[in-house]
Design an enzyme around this catalytic site. Structure first.
Site, PDB file in Angstrom:
ATOM      1  N   HIS A 209     -46.670  -8.567  12.316  1.00 11.36           N
ATOM      2  CA  HIS A 209     -47.344  -9.571  12.264  1.00 11.36           C
ATOM      3  C   HIS A 209     -47.209 -10.667  13.377  1.00 11.36           C
ATOM      4  O   HIS A 209     -47.671 -11.754  12.700  1.00 11.36           O
ATOM      5  CB  HIS A 209     -47.292 -10.068  10.688  1.00 11.36           C
ATOM      6  CG  HIS A 209     -46.254 -10.936  10.676  1.00 11.36           C
ATOM      7  ND1 HIS A 209     -44.461 -10.141   9.942  1.00 11.36           N
ATOM      8  CD2 HIS A 209     -45.723 -11.954  10.657  1.00 11.36           C
ATOM      9  CE1 HIS A 209     -43.612 -11.138   9.958  1.00 11.36           C
ATOM     10  NE2 HIS A 209     -43.900 -12.002  10.123  1.00 11.36           N
TER      11      HIS A 209
HETATM   12  C1  UD1 Z   1     -45.927 -16.638   8.907  1.00 10.08           C
HETATM   13  C2  UD1 Z   1     -44.726 -17.699   9.225  1.00 10.08           C
HETATM   14  C3  UD1 Z   1     -43.611 -16.867  10.147  1.00 10.08           C
HETATM   15  C4  UD1 Z   1     -43.213 -15.557   9.041  1.00 10.08           C
HETATM   16  C5  UD1 Z   1     -44.885 -14.683   8.051  1.00 10.08           C
HETATM   17  C6  UD1 Z   1     -44.311 -14.152   6.971  1.00 10.08           C
HETATM   18  C7  UD1 Z   1     -44.929 -19.520  10.468  1.00 10.08           C
HETATM   19  C8  UD1 Z   1     -45.798 -20.027  11.940  1.00 10.08           C
HETATM   20  N1  UD1 Z   1     -45.598 -18.241  10.237  1.00 10.08           N
HETATM   21  O1  UD1 Z   1     -46.539 -16.421   9.741  1.00 10.08           O
HETATM   22  O2  UD1 Z   1     -42.649 -16.922  10.433  1.00 10.08           O
HETATM   23  O3  UD1 Z   1     -42.442 -14.303   9.851  1.00 10.08           O
HETATM   24  O4  UD1 Z   1     -45.175 -15.718   7.935  1.00 10.08           O
HETATM   25  O5  UD1 Z   1     -45.272 -12.967   6.689  1.00 10.08           O
HETATM   26  O6  UD1 Z   1     -45.182 -20.815   9.483  1.00 10.08           O
HETATM   27  N2  UD1 Z   1     -53.561 -15.378   5.482  1.00 10.08           N
HETATM   28  C9  UD1 Z   1     -54.823 -14.168   4.479  1.00 10.08           C
HETATM   29  N3  UD1 Z   1     -53.371 -14.150   3.003  1.00 10.08           N
HETATM   30  C10 UD1 Z   1     -52.286 -14.997   3.094  1.00 10.08           C
HETATM   31  C11 UD1 Z   1     -51.675 -15.346   4.428  1.00 10.08           C
HETATM   32  C12 UD1 Z   1     -52.136 -15.385   5.746  1.00 10.08           C
HETATM   33  O7  UD1 Z   1     -55.517 -13.956   4.334  1.00 10.08           O
HETATM   34  O8  UD1 Z   1     -51.974 -14.550   1.533  1.00 10.08           O
HETATM   35  C13 UD1 Z   1     -54.199 -14.769   7.244  1.00 10.08           C
HETATM   36  C14 UD1 Z   1     -54.442 -16.590   7.403  1.00 10.08           C
HETATM   37  O9  UD1 Z   1     -55.256 -17.307   6.691  1.00 10.08           O
HETATM   38  C15 UD1 Z   1     -53.462 -16.396   8.726  1.00 10.08           C
HETATM   39  C16 UD1 Z   1     -53.068 -15.362   9.037  1.00 10.08           C
HETATM   40  O10 UD1 Z   1     -53.123 -14.934   7.977  1.00 10.08           O
HETATM   41  O11 UD1 Z   1     -55.119 -16.343   9.820  1.00 10.08           O
HETATM   42  C17 UD1 Z   1     -51.780 -16.071   9.441  1.00 10.08           C
HETATM   43  O12 UD1 Z   1     -51.155 -16.713   8.246  1.00 10.08           O
HETATM   44  P1  UD1 Z   1     -49.855 -17.506   9.257  1.00 10.08           P
HETATM   45  O13 UD1 Z   1     -49.972 -18.387   7.896  1.00 10.08           O
HETATM   46  O14 UD1 Z   1     -50.831 -18.754  10.108  1.00 10.08           O
HETATM   47  O15 UD1 Z   1     -49.007 -17.114  10.193  1.00 10.08           O
HETATM   48  P2  UD1 Z   1     -48.113 -15.845   9.723  1.00 10.08           P
HETATM   49  O16 UD1 Z   1     -48.411 -14.466  10.681  1.00 10.08           O
HETATM   50  O17 UD1 Z   1     -48.046 -15.389   7.954  1.00 10.08           O
END
Ligand code: UD1
Length: 360
Positions: A209
């Protein structure tokens, strides 16, 4: 009575928070108020952890997610500031390295509230990782630095923290506490091994991820090609993070592994217990593989958990297909690791954290 405001937002923070919330609820001298920033928000990325691990429902949910780094962090600071002004806590506690972590620390420090950072001192030394920026800045403004490893303490010392008015404490890794405590419950409650028909099969457990692996099309394609090849030999079970799912579709990359939705903690524990090998770019899963005595391949150029590499429990490959192939061959023929308490503590880090928090 010490009032602590805990900031949670992303999946690994729910696991860590569950352990400390349980310890806090047993102590009459601390009261906890939980703020969920909303960074991870759907049933499979958030709610399931609160349900399974019995984490008290958040007192506040800020519902901030799916924004650019700046917008997400900015709005979180604003939301957390409001809660601090209302709740007037004695301390604010943040976990790890996410945007929720830095937002909480910044909001608190500017209001002269003490900050405790769980997982302080970890460094990848890769300033291109958003997580590295979040960690360094959070550590610098924290009052209580709760370090999971001696390496983390050494990192802080090298950065001059001996001259900063902050308390540094070696706690061990709280994820080890979680692994030990929840393993029994997972055994009772999870049916994933039967559901996926894995009872008598060798399989590789994989998660991907990190932004550094997913945003770059070539890197993601290389990792998926390697996984497709491994899958020809040993089936690869791949709980897919929403970020990776979105980008695989966008880049039109086909993965032949057994892709499943993100799993809860209990299912993850059962998968870890039964897997032959773990392939991941997650900071947490690298160690959890070790806690369940599995070798791993770390799909990153560096790791904060250098103990795993130094002891050959894991190999760093980045997204390089040749390195992943080689690591797969080596790791599949290696004996499984032994647990050594000097590396990540003895599974009682929450007690050490509580004691330090009461003195903040
Ligand atoms: C985040 C953290 C990372 C951690 C990870 C654990 C930061 C910079 N990164 O990364 O350190 O290791 O979480 O998983 O804070 N999304 C969904 N559903 C959800 C959550 C996210 O669809 O419940 C989607 C979001 O809309 C986004 C993508 O997944 O498009 C990434 O989510 P984001 O919170 O930006 O960061 P992670 O990659 O999860």
């Amino acid at each position: 009575m010490t009032k602590v405001l805990t900031i949670l937002g992303a999946r690994p923070q729910f696991v860590k928070g569950a352990v400390l919330s349980r310890a806090i609820s047993k102590n009459d001298h601390i009261q906890e108020v939980i703020v969920h920033t909303g960074q991870h928000f759907d049933q499979k990325m958030s709610d399931i952890f609160f349900e399974e691990m019995n984490i008290p429902s958040p007192d506040y949910n800020l519902n901030i997610n799916s924004l650019s780094h700046g917008a997400m962090t900015g709005r979180m600071i604003e939301g957390i500031e409001e809660v601090i002004l209302k709740e007037k806590p004695d301390a604010l506690m943040v976990y790890g390295d996410t945007n929720s972590t830095i937002a909480g620390a910044l909001a608190a420090k500017k209001l002269d509230i003490k900050v405790a950072h769980v997982e302080a001192g970890l460094r990848s030394f890769n300033m291109k990782m958003p997580e590295e920026i979040n960690r360094i800045l959070t550590d610098r403004i924290s009052d209580l630095l709760l370090c999971p490893t001696q390496t983390a303490i050494d990192n802080l010392r090298k950065e001059g923290f001996d001259h900063i008015a902050a308390k540094i404490v070696l706690t061990g890794d709280i994820m080890f506490d979680a692994a030990l405590y929840y393993a029994k419950l997972a055994q009772q409650k999870s049916t994933i091994i039967e559901d996926l028909d894995l009872s008598n099969k060798d399989f590789v457990l994989c998660t991907v991820h990190r932004q550094e692996n997913t945003d770059d099309k070539n890197k993601l394609a290389s990792i998926i090609q390697a996984l497709n090849e491994i899958n020809e030999n040993t089936p690869v079970v791949f709980p897919l993070h929403p970020r990776t799912k979105k980008l695989l579709q966008q880049y039109n990359i086909t993965c032949h592994c057994s892709i499943i939705d993100p799993v809860g903690y209990f299912d993850m524990i059962q998968l870890l217990k039964r897997a032959r090998l773990v392939v991941t770019d997650s900071g947490g899963l690298q160690k959890e593989a070790y806690y369940f005595q599995k070798n791993s391949i770390t799909l990153r150029e560096q790791t904060e958990w250098v103990e795993l590499i130094k002891n050959s429990y894991s190999m760093l490959t980045g997204s390089d297909i040749a390195k992943i192939r080689e690591a797969y061959t080596i790791m599949m023929s290696k004996p499984t690791p032994e647990i050594r308490k000097e590396l990540f503590g003895d599974g009682h880090s929450a007690d050490i954290m509580m004691e330090a928090l009461l003195k903040i």
